[in-house]
Design a protein around this motif. Structure first.
Motif, PDB file in Angstrom:
ATOM      1  N   THR A 109       0.811  -1.218   0.000  1.00  0.00           N
ATOM      2  CA  THR A 109       0.000   0.000   0.000  1.00  0.00           C
ATOM      3  C   THR A 109       0.846   1.270   0.000  1.00  0.00           C
ATOM      4  N   LYS A 291      -3.013   0.042  -5.554  1.00  0.00           N
ATOM      5  CA  LYS A 291      -2.488  -0.438  -4.273  1.00  0.00           C
ATOM      6  C   LYS A 291      -3.609  -1.016  -3.406  1.00  0.00           C
ATOM      7  N   VAL A 292      -4.776  -0.385  -3.451  1.00  0.00           N
ATOM      8  CA  VAL A 292      -5.923  -0.930  -2.723  1.00  0.00           C
ATOM      9  C   VAL A 292      -6.295  -2.297  -3.288  1.00  0.00           C
ATOM     10  N   ALA A 295      -3.825  -4.811  -1.913  1.00  0.00           N
ATOM     11  CA  ALA A 295      -4.086  -5.153  -0.516  1.00  0.00           C
ATOM     12  C   ALA A 295      -5.287  -6.084  -0.401  1.00  0.00           C
TER      13      ALA A 295
END
Length: 321
Positions: A109, A291-292, A295
């Motif tokens: 992240t 990035k989300v 994750a």
């Protein structure tokens, strides 16, 4: 005995290339050091990683049988050895894999650096060696029973695999070679981060130069490793040494490739560093939304690990009753 087993579509993409994309590196030791090699490439859609692991004993036997054509006499101890490995792995290593995934979930992240990627390499090497050590006694037993025609079959299967590898990744045209490797890299990058823009993909292509310079080195390592494995199997088949000696030779084989000698260390390190640098570049090109996505993907894998651990604990409880 040829296994009559049709692998599910989701688990057909096997880990046959050395790409430093995180999910593959986290699980790559499974392919490199254990008889359950076919499971690693299952990190694709339709929850295939968990599905592949649940069918791990069948997939692993299919892989072993494909390479050596397991005899009727060899089949029961081979299946028993695979079952022992998975029972141990669920208890001993799934929790550690979940821990690694949890750490990496936090890292994807934010900005990524080479030290983070090298730590994952160290984790995979450590877990891989533990898995290999667990499998050594059973590998020694199998190796002591291999007949010359089974070793020739294994050698032939390696040759087939290498021919396919050369056709896909060592094309004579440099542009075609880069494009083939780019497609494979992007498969794993999209798996983690989702869709990439055209600008991002161009930047990744531009960053691939140092990594592509190591293509021949990676292939030479692959072939040399296979040749030494076949030579070891042939030596054991011919001389029939005591089992402890076979175990010792298996460990020396692993040492040789985990800690390469001086003449191989420099090109090996250069290829590894290029892969690390490419991974860092890809990670740091991503947007907050990507990035989300990463994750979320890692959390799904963590959930899968925990689910598999619960299944293993349930099976152990039933077996003890």
């Amino acid at each position: 005995m040829r296994a009559d087993f049709s692998m599910v579509t989701c688990t057909r993409r096997q880990a046959v290339s050395y790409v430093h994309i995180w999910p593959k590196r986290v699980f790559a030791w499974f392919a490199a050091f254990t008889i359950a090699a076919t499971l690693v490439g299952a990190l694709s859609g339709c929850n295939a990683m968990k599905l592949g692991y649940q069918q791990g004993d069948r997939l692993a036997y299919w892989w072993v049988d494909r390479y050596v054509d397991v005899s009727d006499v060899q089949e029961p101890p081979t299946r028993d050895a695979i079952a022992r490995f998975f029972a141990w792995h669920r208890q001993a290593q799934l929790p550690e894999i979940a821990t690694v995934l949890t750490r990496v979930k936090g890292e994807v992240t934010g900005p990524v650096d080479a030290a983070m990627v090298r730590q994952i390499q160290q984790d995979t090497q450590r877990l891989g060696r533990q898995a290999f050590e667990n499998a050594v006694p059973d590998l020694a037993d199998l190796m002591l029973t291999l007949a010359p025609d089974q070793i020739r079959r294994m050698e032939s299967k390696f040759a087939e695999s290498n021919a396919k590898y050369r056709k896909e990744y060592l094309k004579s045209d440099p542009g075609a070679r880069t494009e083939a490797r780019f497609d494979k890299i992007m498969d794993y990058a999209r798996l983690v981060y989702g869709r990439f823009s055209d600008d991002q993909e161009r930047a990744i292509r531009d960053a691939m130069g140092p990594y592509m310079q190591g293509a021949e080195t990676r292939y030479a390592e692959r072939v040399k490793r296979q040749q030494e494995w076949v030579a070891l199997a042939r030596e054991v088949s011919t001389t029939h040494p005591p089992k402890p000696q076979v175990e010792d030779r298996l460990r020396k084989y692993a040492d040789h490739w985990q800690r390469p000698p001086a003449e191989r260390a420099q090109p090996y390190q250069a290829a590894s560093q290029a892969g690390v640098a490419l991974t860092v570049t890809i990670a740091n090109l991503t947007t907050p939304e990507q990035k989300v996505h990463a994750a979320t993907r890692f959390q799904k894998w963590i959930d899968d690990m925990r689910s598999l651990m619960r299944e293993g604990n349930g099976a152990s409880s039933q077996a003890s009753k």
